[in-house]
Design an enzyme around this catalytic site. Structure first.
Site, PDB file in Angstrom:
ATOM      1  N   TYR A 214       0.848  -1.204   0.000  1.00  0.00           N
ATOM      2  CA  TYR A 214       0.000   0.000   0.000  1.00  0.00           C
ATOM      3  C   TYR A 214       0.878   1.247   0.000  1.00  0.00           C
ATOM      4  O   TYR A 214       1.839   1.342   0.766  1.00  0.00           O
ATOM      5  CB  TYR A 214      -0.944  -0.002   1.214  1.00  0.00           C
ATOM      6  N   SER A 215       0.514   2.210  -0.865  1.00  0.00           N
ATOM      7  CA  SER A 215       1.276   3.462  -0.950  1.00  0.00           C
ATOM      8  C   SER A 215       1.009   4.326   0.264  1.00  0.00           C
ATOM      9  O   SER A 215      -0.117   4.345   0.781  1.00  0.00           O
ATOM     10  CB  SER A 215       0.840   4.264  -2.183  1.00  0.00           C
ATOM     11  N   CYS A 382      -0.246   7.288 -11.035  1.00  0.00           N
ATOM     12  CA  CYS A 382      -0.539   6.184 -10.126  1.00  0.00           C
ATOM     13  C   CYS A 382      -2.021   5.839 -10.176  1.00  0.00           C
ATOM     14  O   CYS A 382      -2.883   6.727 -10.184  1.00  0.00           O
ATOM     15  CB  CYS A 382      -0.149   6.581  -8.702  1.00  0.00           C
ATOM     16  N   GLU A 422       3.262   4.124 -11.184  1.00  0.00           N
ATOM     17  CA  GLU A 422       3.000   3.068 -10.198  1.00  0.00           C
ATOM     18  C   GLU A 422       1.537   2.665 -10.402  1.00  0.00           C
ATOM     19  O   GLU A 422       0.632   3.382  -9.982  1.00  0.00           O
ATOM     20  CB  GLU A 422       3.208   3.574  -8.785  1.00  0.00           C
ATOM     21  N   TYR A 424      -1.398  -0.638 -10.553  1.00  0.00           N
ATOM     22  CA  TYR A 424      -1.657  -1.985 -10.007  1.00  0.00           C
ATOM     23  C   TYR A 424      -3.097  -2.402 -10.267  1.00  0.00           C
ATOM     24  O   TYR A 424      -3.892  -1.601 -10.700  1.00  0.00           O
ATOM     25  CB  TYR A 424      -1.358  -2.022  -8.509  1.00  0.00           C
TER      26      TYR A 424
HETATM   27  P1  FAD Z   1      -6.742 -10.367  -2.964  1.00  0.00           P
HETATM   28  O1  FAD Z   1      -7.241 -11.303  -1.948  1.00  0.00           O
HETATM   29  O2  FAD Z   1      -5.277 -10.344  -3.241  1.00  0.00           O
HETATM   30  O3  FAD Z   1      -7.491 -10.551  -4.329  1.00  0.00           O
HETATM   31  C1  FAD Z   1      -8.858 -10.873  -4.403  1.00  0.00           C
HETATM   32  C2  FAD Z   1      -9.318 -10.772  -5.815  1.00  0.00           C
HETATM   33  O4  FAD Z   1      -9.410  -9.417  -6.202  1.00  0.00           O
HETATM   34  C3  FAD Z   1      -8.378 -11.419  -6.821  1.00  0.00           C
HETATM   35  O5  FAD Z   1      -9.175 -12.002  -7.810  1.00  0.00           O
HETATM   36  C4  FAD Z   1      -7.580 -10.262  -7.379  1.00  0.00           C
HETATM   37  O6  FAD Z   1      -7.207 -10.493  -8.714  1.00  0.00           O
HETATM   38  C5  FAD Z   1      -8.579  -9.140  -7.332  1.00  0.00           C
HETATM   39  N1  FAD Z   1      -7.926  -7.847  -7.052  1.00  0.00           N
HETATM   40  C6  FAD Z   1      -6.738  -7.650  -6.464  1.00  0.00           C
HETATM   41  N2  FAD Z   1      -6.476  -6.318  -6.355  1.00  0.00           N
HETATM   42  C7  FAD Z   1      -7.521  -5.677  -6.846  1.00  0.00           C
HETATM   43  C8  FAD Z   1      -7.836  -4.310  -7.005  1.00  0.00           C
HETATM   44  N3  FAD Z   1      -6.990  -3.323  -6.602  1.00  0.00           N
HETATM   45  N4  FAD Z   1      -9.017  -4.011  -7.585  1.00  0.00           N
HETATM   46  C9  FAD Z   1      -9.857  -4.986  -7.969  1.00  0.00           C
HETATM   47  N5  FAD Z   1      -9.615  -6.318  -7.841  1.00  0.00           N
HETATM   48  C10 FAD Z   1      -8.461  -6.655  -7.305  1.00  0.00           C
HETATM   49  N6  FAD Z   1      -4.342  -0.840  -3.011  1.00  0.00           N
HETATM   50  C11 FAD Z   1      -5.002   0.129  -2.332  1.00  0.00           C
HETATM   51  O7  FAD Z   1      -6.183  -0.023  -1.985  1.00  0.00           O
HETATM   52  N7  FAD Z   1      -4.369   1.315  -1.989  1.00  0.00           N
HETATM   53  C12 FAD Z   1      -3.061   1.566  -2.313  1.00  0.00           C
HETATM   54  O8  FAD Z   1      -2.528   2.641  -1.997  1.00  0.00           O
HETATM   55  C13 FAD Z   1      -2.362   0.529  -3.008  1.00  0.00           C
HETATM   56  N8  FAD Z   1      -1.072   0.724  -3.354  1.00  0.00           N
HETATM   57  C14 FAD Z   1      -0.423  -0.242  -4.038  1.00  0.00           C
HETATM   58  C15 FAD Z   1       0.898  -0.003  -4.426  1.00  0.00           C
HETATM   59  C16 FAD Z   1       1.574  -0.946  -5.150  1.00  0.00           C
HETATM   60  C17 FAD Z   1       2.995  -0.666  -5.578  1.00  0.00           C
HETATM   61  C18 FAD Z   1       0.932  -2.170  -5.495  1.00  0.00           C
HETATM   62  C19 FAD Z   1       1.654  -3.215  -6.299  1.00  0.00           C
HETATM   63  C20 FAD Z   1      -0.357  -2.415  -5.112  1.00  0.00           C
HETATM   64  C21 FAD Z   1      -1.059  -1.459  -4.384  1.00  0.00           C
HETATM   65  N9  FAD Z   1      -2.375  -1.669  -3.993  1.00  0.00           N
HETATM   66  C22 FAD Z   1      -3.034  -0.673  -3.335  1.00  0.00           C
HETATM   67  C23 FAD Z   1      -3.080  -2.944  -4.260  1.00  0.00           C
HETATM   68  C24 FAD Z   1      -2.951  -3.834  -2.995  1.00  0.00           C
HETATM   69  O9  FAD Z   1      -1.607  -4.228  -2.818  1.00  0.00           O
HETATM   70  C25 FAD Z   1      -3.793  -5.114  -3.066  1.00  0.00           C
HETATM   71  O10 FAD Z   1      -3.489  -5.766  -4.271  1.00  0.00           O
HETATM   72  C26 FAD Z   1      -5.288  -4.856  -3.000  1.00  0.00           C
HETATM   73  O11 FAD Z   1      -5.631  -4.228  -1.779  1.00  0.00           O
HETATM   74  C27 FAD Z   1      -6.068  -6.188  -3.091  1.00  0.00           C
HETATM   75  O12 FAD Z   1      -5.590  -7.041  -2.084  1.00  0.00           O
HETATM   76  P2  FAD Z   1      -6.594  -8.036  -1.378  1.00  0.00           P
HETATM   77  O13 FAD Z   1      -5.779  -8.897  -0.475  1.00  0.00           O
HETATM   78  O14 FAD Z   1      -7.721  -7.290  -0.769  1.00  0.00           O
HETATM   79  O15 FAD Z   1      -7.170  -8.862  -2.579  1.00  0.00           O
END
Ligand code: FAD
Length: 424
Positions: A214-215, A382, A422, A424
């Protein structure tokens, strides 16, 4: 010296499963599709990887930068790597190992072609064969970032001191502002960096959940200036990227946290998506949804020194479906107009035409070009993965219209660490 090698030695590229935060950046960056993953690990296929190094600078943790000299026929297969919980110990090559069985036909003395080949491979410079859209270096004046201070094996415990929703309660987009406090322990961060959160519990295979990234949404001196805390902007994931119902493990965990709960944190991560530190640096910030987190951090850094005379210009392009789905809409709109030039692109606002960030970049072509012509300007993008192409097209169009050559300017922006993505 130039005699044919009796044994084929490979400098095998490996990813450290203990440090990798499964952010997918490497897989997306790899120009030859050598990187793949299963539900456990991200791995590199030794039969495809050409050692081009394109994936190394974008990796936020450095877990990608592991190399082993291997006899090619003994290289770790993709299937083997999928099963790893940690990197295997380094094996000595036959020539350097007095106890190992010599490979048939190989000269195993220390000056043998095999050990010479190993040395040559170990020292081989990176071959750059791929050009990413953004810079792989920070702006020249960026402060030095600390990375990987806390790891999976030794995470930091933070306490939740705030958690509230920053999007309209009647909207589908449930985005939370979460404040974490580190108490007496050091957790130095910079705007643009991220942290990893270790959600409790195990996955379907019974293994601990991997960390999610998370950023930071707060500036280097804390969500509250002078406090050892930081904030995140977290969207509750209730459906996958295709729109099917899904329960995001970490985002739901975070959005449901209560005050005084504790969280396991690793990081910080990120050494390039950093803001310039020199006076009168301008920022063009382009974001959607939670991509606003680093932009909030950078804007707040500028706001706190608004009377110092050090600030350059701030221009923000911010996209969401509606105003009520824009995180931090209220506080953002209260910022003085002469402090930040705000451009909101709304794609589903009733009664208004659909607008995306790239449309507004084109609308504001003159001002964007004016800023781009200034070497003190850095650009940050981003948010959603899909926005990169549209933003690059818009930047190309506005620079071409003003008579500049985008391919030259793009290269300058990358080389000078002035264009960062950035997504995602
Ligand atoms: P998971 O359990 O990992 O995934 C559940 C399902 O949802 C999977 O099918 C997956 O493919 C899908 N999914 C995953 N991510 C998303 C998404 N973002 N939107 C829709 N579907 C998704 N997230 C933030 O909320 N705020 C941030 O500031 C932020 N910053 C990030 C910075 C970087 C560099 C990166 C790589 C990612 C960032 N993310 C951010 C995304 C975060 O890391 C997670 O991927 C996101 O919160 C989903 O994780 P989860 O465990 O809830 O879902």
């Amino acid at each position: 010296m130039n005699a044919p090698l009796p044994v084929d030695v490979l400098k095998q590229h490996l990813i450290d499963p203990e440090i990798c935060i499964r952010c997918n950046t490497c897989e997306e960056t790899c120009p030859v599709d050598a990187i793949t993953h299963d539900s456990n690990n991200y791995v590199v296929d030794p039969d495809i990887c050409n050692g081009c190094m394109a994936c190394v600078p974008p990796c936020p943790t450095g877990s990608i930068d592991n190399w082993r000299l291997m006899v090619r026929s003994e290289a770790y297969s993709v299937q083997e790597q999928f099963g790893w919980e940690e990197l295997p110990k380094e094996k000595a090559l036959p020539a350097a190992s007095p106890t190992s069985t010599p490979i048939e036909g190989a000269d195993t003395s220390l000056d043998s072609p095999l050990s010479q080949a190993a040395e040559t491979l170990a020292a081989a410079p990176a071959q750059a064969s791929f050009t990413p859209a953004g810079a792989s270096v920070p702006p020249w004046s960026a402060a030095h970032p600390y990375v990987n201070l806390y790891t999976h094996k030794a995470p930091m415990t933070a306490t939740v001191v705030g958690n509230y929703r920053v999007t309209g309660a009647d909207t589908e987009s449930d985005i939370h502002h979460i404040v974490l406090d580190f108490g007496e322990l050091p957790f130095p961060v910079l705007e643009g960096q991220s942290i990893g959160i270790l959600p409790p519990g195990v996955d379907a295979q019974g293994r601990p959940h991997h960390a999610r990234q998370y950023s930071l949404a707060s500036p280097r001196d804390g969500e509250r200036a002078g406090y050892n805390n930081l904030s995140l902007t977290v969207k509750r994931v209730t459906e996958d990227h295709g729109g099917a119902a899904a329960h995001g493990v970490c985002s739901n965990y975070l959005c449901d946290l209560a005050k005084n709960d504790t969280v396991q944190v690793i990081g910080p991560f990120g050494h390039t998506f950093l803001m310039p530190n020199h006076p009168r640096a301008n920022l063009i910030m382009i974001c959607t949804g939670t991509g606003s987190a680093p932009m909030r951090a950078m804007t707040e850094r500028y706001r706190r020194r608004i009377d110092s005379g050090e600030n350059g210009r701030l221009m923000l392009f911010f996209g969401a479906r509606t105003e009520r789905e824009l995180p931090y809409f209220g506080p953002l709109m209260k910022l003085p107009r002469d402090f930040i030039d705000i451009n909101l692109a709304l794609s589903r606002e009733p009664g208004q035409p659909k607008r995306y960030v790239q449309d507004l970049i084109r609308d504001r072509a003159a001002q964007v070009c004016d800023l781009l012509a200034d070497r003190n300007t850095c650009i940050y993008v981003c948010g959603l993965k899909g926005m990169e192409v549209g933003v690059l097209d818009a930047l190309r169009d506005v620079t071409m219209q003003s008579g500049q050559d985008w391919s030259i300017l793009h290269e300058v922006l990358r080389r000078e660490g002035r264009l960062h993505f950035e997504t995602y």
